[in-house]
Design an enzyme around this catalytic site. Structure first.
Site, PDB file in Angstrom:
ATOM      1  N   CYS A  56       0.908  -0.883   0.033  1.00  0.00           N
ATOM      2  CA  CYS A  56      -0.062   0.058   0.041  1.00  0.00           C
ATOM      3  C   CYS A  56       0.891   1.197  -0.018  1.00  0.00           C
ATOM      4  O   CYS A  56       1.839   1.360   0.678  1.00  0.00           O
ATOM      5  CB  CYS A  56      -0.978   0.009   1.268  1.00  0.00           C
ATOM      6  N   CYS A  62      -0.106   5.838   7.514  1.00  0.00           N
ATOM      7  CA  CYS A  62      -1.399   5.397   7.874  1.00  0.00           C
ATOM      8  C   CYS A  62      -1.165   4.433   9.187  1.00  0.00           C
ATOM      9  O   CYS A  62      -0.564   3.230   8.999  1.00  0.00           O
ATOM     10  CB  CYS A  62      -2.197   4.712   6.726  1.00  0.00           C
ATOM     11  N   CYS A  65      -2.420  -0.131   9.176  1.00  0.00           N
ATOM     12  CA  CYS A  65      -1.427  -1.466   9.435  1.00  0.00           C
ATOM     13  C   CYS A  65      -0.448  -1.161   9.877  1.00  0.00           C
ATOM     14  O   CYS A  65       0.375  -0.023   9.667  1.00  0.00           O
ATOM     15  CB  CYS A  65      -1.157  -1.760   7.871  1.00  0.00           C
ATOM     16  N   CYS A 140      -6.889   1.314  -0.259  1.00  0.00           N
ATOM     17  CA  CYS A 140      -6.741   0.671   0.996  1.00  0.00           C
ATOM     18  C   CYS A 140      -6.504  -0.743   0.563  1.00  0.00           C
ATOM     19  O   CYS A 140      -7.475  -1.073  -0.075  1.00  0.00           O
ATOM     20  CB  CYS A 140      -7.716   0.932   2.141  1.00  0.00           C
ATOM     21  N   PHE A 267     -23.602 -13.273  24.581  1.00  0.00           N
ATOM     22  CA  PHE A 267     -22.970 -12.156  23.655  1.00  0.00           C
ATOM     23  C   PHE A 267     -23.217 -12.349  22.282  1.00  0.00           C
ATOM     24  O   PHE A 267     -22.523 -12.435  21.202  1.00  0.00           O
ATOM     25  CB  PHE A 267     -21.484 -11.891  23.819  1.00  0.00           C
ATOM     26  N   GLU A 287     -28.187 -11.106  24.946  1.00  0.00           N
ATOM     27  CA  GLU A 287     -27.275 -10.012  24.200  1.00  0.00           C
ATOM     28  C   GLU A 287     -27.759  -8.690  24.926  1.00  0.00           C
ATOM     29  O   GLU A 287     -28.872  -8.636  25.170  1.00  0.00           O
ATOM     30  CB  GLU A 287     -27.432  -9.934  22.579  1.00  0.00           C
ATOM     31  N   ASP A 336     -19.155 -15.481  23.081  1.00  0.00           N
ATOM     32  CA  ASP A 336     -18.219 -14.570  22.194  1.00  0.00           C
ATOM     33  C   ASP A 336     -18.096 -13.053  22.681  1.00  0.00           C
ATOM     34  O   ASP A 336     -18.888 -12.129  22.433  1.00  0.00           O
ATOM     35  CB  ASP A 336     -18.795 -14.435  20.790  1.00  0.00           C
ATOM     36  N   CYS A 362     -11.401 -12.066  20.945  1.00  0.00           N
ATOM     37  CA  CYS A 362     -10.718 -11.209  20.021  1.00  0.00           C
ATOM     38  C   CYS A 362      -9.429 -10.797  20.798  1.00  0.00           C
ATOM     39  O   CYS A 362      -8.536  -9.794  20.476  1.00  0.00           O
ATOM     40  CB  CYS A 362     -11.226 -10.031  19.502  1.00  0.00           C
TER      41      CYS A 362
END
Length: 405
Positions: A56, A62, A65, A140, A267, A287, A336, A362
């Site tokens: 990129c 930026c 990344c 991008c 969740f 949720e 999750d 995550c």
């Protein structure tokens, strides 16, 4: 200076752990001035064989990344090792840690762009790394090409909704019906401005334009496909970052649950896992976001009896996790949680009679903490599947299977 390893955000780190080197890889020798523990404008004097040319033109400036200079194989293995290290820090070893499933470039279906109006122009892009400064972008390598193609139209919104004092956000999501755009942190919208924004959305062919979750314009419902089942998320609603990553996580969850016929999805969002699971199991989706649950319920009802029973419950699982007694009527659970994990809910799962748990996370650190709770409560961690939906960043997601011993 020799770079010994990568930090969790993708910067190179020396052996002592007190100097961070942006853009460096393990094994490289670098020189440069160090200010407050960070090397400014490092020069690579001995590059790693894992170094590649960033694809990129905005790389290095930026902040979207941090690792475009890393070879794909190196990056996938580094993310896998991050999961292994997090587990080891909690005394969890000997786990079947699968190879990382990586989403390809140009597959991100959602992006949140930052916007600001200046005296003579507008800026639309992403923040510079570790700075508040916006880097305007023209392309991008992460985003779906449909988002890149819409940049000119999105810039047309900025003079109307952004101010010189504050920063506006444009949350853009790709759907087969067109783009779904949600405006956030913008100046107050009066009637004429709302009409003007709707005109731009119609001209650009977007499916929906909303403001902080309130629809301003909708030409077509921007539905998402959850394994062949259409769902209309609320404006700005959460989705997995890439279709490929979502499919990998869904397949892992399905495998982890085995033959369970009564499942609770904790969740649940707007049904990434719950809705497809209702093809073969009775599901309770829990949720805190009532709008997400309404979208899930509408999608289930639209299936017209083709799915098994799916019910929803609006509940803050941080303040009021499902108790072991409430969990006992289920065979298995999907959980999750957000990045912080769900310690209290993990404790209740450990104390319940559930036989299987599929956990999606995550954050390797919070996952390892919650995994330790389940293991101490009588579960075995059968395998972990790393999933990289955030290519060229330090983020890694995963799905894992727990079975009661």
């Amino acid at each position: 200076m020799l770079v010994a390893r990568l930090g969790h955000r993708g910067d190179g780190v020396n052996a002592a752990g007190d100097v961070f080197v942006p853009g460096a890889l393990p094994g490289e020798r670098v020189v440069g001035a160090v200010i407050e523990g960070r090397m400014i404008a490092p020069r690579i004097v001995a590059p790693s064989p894992d170094r590649v040319a960033p694809p990129c033109p905005h790389a290095g400036e930026c902040g979207g990344c941090a690792l475009q200079h890393a070879a794909p194989g190196f990056l996938a293995e580094w993310k896998r090792e991050r999961v292994r290290e997090a587990l080891a820090a909690r005394g969890i070893g000997g786990v079947a840690l699968r190879e990382t499933i990586v989403s390809p470039p140009r597959s991100r279906r959602r992006a949140t762009l930052s916007a600001r109006r200046t005296k003579k122009s507008v800026m639309l892009g992403f923040h510079a790394r570790a700075e508040d400064r916006i880097v305007p972008i023209e392309t991008c390598e992460l985003a779906d090409p449909r988002i890149v193609a819409a940049l000119e139209g999105l810039r047309a919104l900025v003079p109307l909704v952004a101010s010189r004092k504050g920063e506006a956000k444009l949350a853009v999501t790709v759907s087969d019906a067109g783009l779904d755009v949600d405006l956030r942190q913008v100046k107050p919208l009066d009637g004429p401005l709302r009409a003007r924004l709707a005109e731009i959305a119609a001209r650009e062919g977007w499916a929906r334009l909303s403001h902080e979750g309130e629809a301003l314009f909708m030409a077509r419902p921007p539905a998402q496909d959850f394994d062949g089942l259409p769902v209309l998320p609320p404006p700005g609603g959460f989705l997995q970052a890439t279709p490929q990553g979502e499919a990998a996580l869904r397949a892992a969850v399905d495998e982890a649950l085995g033959e369970a016929r009564r499942v609770v999805d904790l969740f649940a969002g707007c049904g990434t896992f719950a809705l497809p699971l209702s093809r073969r199991a009775e599901v309770l989706a829990v949720e805190s976001d009532a709008a997400a649950l309404a979208a899930l319920d509408a999608a289930w009802r639209a299936a017209g009896g083709a799915l098994r029973r799916l019910t929803t419950q609006a509940r803050d699982l941080f303040r009021r996790p499902l108790t072991p007694e409430e969990l006992r009527r289920f065979d298995a659970a999907v959980i999750d949680p957000p990045r912080a994990g769900a310690k209290a809910q993990a404790q209740a799962l450990a104390a319940s009679g559930l036989r299987r748990v599929a956990m999606v996370s995550c954050d390797p650190g919070s996952f390892a903490r919650d995994a330790r709770i389940l293991i101490d409560g009588g579960f075995a961690l059968e395998w972990v599947q790393p999933v990289d939906q955030f290519l060229w960043s330090g983020h890694v997601e995963l799905a894992a299977a727990f079975a009661r011993r």
